[in-house]
Design an enzyme around this catalytic site. Structure first.
Site, short mmCIF file in Angstrom:
data_model
loop_
_atom_site.label_atom_id
_atom_site.label_comp_id
_atom_site.label_asym_id
_atom_site.label_seq_id
_atom_site.Cartn_x
_atom_site.Cartn_y
_atom_site.Cartn_z
N MET A 35 34.04 28.88 39.75
CA MET A 35 33.77 28.93 38.30
C MET A 35 34.71 29.83 37.53
O MET A 35 34.26 30.25 36.30
CB MET A 35 32.47 28.69 37.92
N GLY A 36 35.63 30.51 38.37
CA GLY A 36 36.39 31.46 37.65
C GLY A 36 35.76 32.85 37.60
O GLY A 36 34.85 33.00 38.39
N ASP A 40 36.64 39.71 44.51
CA ASP A 40 37.17 39.99 45.77
C ASP A 40 36.43 38.87 46.89
O ASP A 40 37.07 38.42 48.03
CB ASP A 40 37.03 41.29 46.49
N HIS A 42 35.76 35.70 45.96
CA HIS A 42 36.36 34.44 45.83
C HIS A 42 37.89 34.59 46.54
O HIS A 42 38.26 33.65 47.10
CB HIS A 42 36.87 34.25 44.49
#
Length: 288
Positions: A35-36, A40, A42
């Site tokens: 979801m943006g 780190d 992600h």
């Protein structure tokens, strides 16, 4: 339109055209849905995907269907340019940026609902949540058609729900869990950590310690009910509110008996500091 240097697609047709070219070259495809507001944690999933697959797609879509009225949909951090820079550095091959209209066009009416690992824990406080997650992930899987998809263990119940979704609906996707990435003081990285005030940020690190104590007690043979009561009481003293602190079967997320655990378990918690909700979890081994 954002001026992004990294290859990106905004429509299903553009996405599939790029992926079709990879398939023509017999390349495997990994997928990291997000979801943006990337951190780190992600990026570790993107790197994990790069280690397993020839090409990697990361999606950025703030899914309205997993937010209830009064939750932080409008305030959820949106940092697309920074996200693109991080994905470029991680050698992501394509960003998929669907709009609400692409994901949920006029007249859209379908929804997916699961039981099993979706029951309890997060569903007690957010009964809408996993229906929204399962629906958007199913759509993304159909749009991207990856060989593998990568999800963080920080959202352990979500990971289990996705695995159940794939099993139940026969998606030809291998689900890979990535280890939780933590700050130096043990706080699990989360896009919502930016909401914490400085004093609350210091208090937030207690969650990791409480779960470590809880997991250690179970692994040492303390009865589950006793260890859970102690962890819950400590959490109530440390945070403004506690949604849950529980031990569950690691394989199914089913509740455990009150006595000492006899199988691998997972201790999970959701707490609140001011308006910020934190979740975390940790593995616990059965006593040897």
């Amino acid at each position: 339109m954002l001026n992004l240097q990294i290859p990106h697609a905004n429509t299903v047709s553009a996405l599939r055209a790029r992926i079709r070219s990879w398939r023509d070259d017999r390349l495997s495809v990994g997928f990291v849905p997000t979801m943006g507001a990337l951190h780190d944690g992600h990026i570790s999933l993107v790197r994990l995907a790069k280690a397993h697959c020839d090409r990697v797609v990361a999606s950025v879509f703030v899914n309205p269907r997993q937010f209830a009225e009064g939750e932080d949909l409008d305030a959820y951090p949106r940092t697309m340019m920074e996200d693109a820079e991080k994905l470029t550095e991680a050698r992501c091959d394509l960003i998929y940026l669907p709009s609400d209209a692409v994901m949920y066009p006029e007249g859209y009416s379908a929804s997916i609902s699961l039981k099993g690992p979706a029951e309890g824990l997060e569903s007690e406080a957010r009964p809408h949540f996993f229906d929204g997650v399962a629906t958007v992930v199913a759509k993304l899987f159909n749009q991207v058609r990856p060989d593998m998809a990568f999800f963080g263990e920080k959202d352990f119940q979500q990971l289990m729900v996705i695995r159940q979704l794939v099993k139940d609906l026969d998606f030809p996707v291998d689900i890979i869990g990535g280890e939780t990435v933590r700050e130096r003081d043990g706080l699990a990285m989360s896009s919502r950590n930016v909401y914490l005030s400085a004093p609350d940020r210091e208090r937030a690190a207690r969650l990791n310690a409480i779960l470590a104590e809880f997991a250690g007690a179970l692994s040492a043979g303390t009865p589950c009910a006793e260890a859970q009561r102690a962890a819950l009481e400590t959490a109530r003293q440390a945070f403004d509110a506690v949604d849950y602190v529980e031990a569950r079967c690691a394989a199914t997320l089913a509740p455990l008996d009150d006595g000492p655990i006899d199988r691998p378990a997972r201790v999970l918690a959701a707490v609140r500091l001011g308006s910020t909700r934190l979740i975390d979890n940790m593995a616990a081994k059965a006593p040897s």
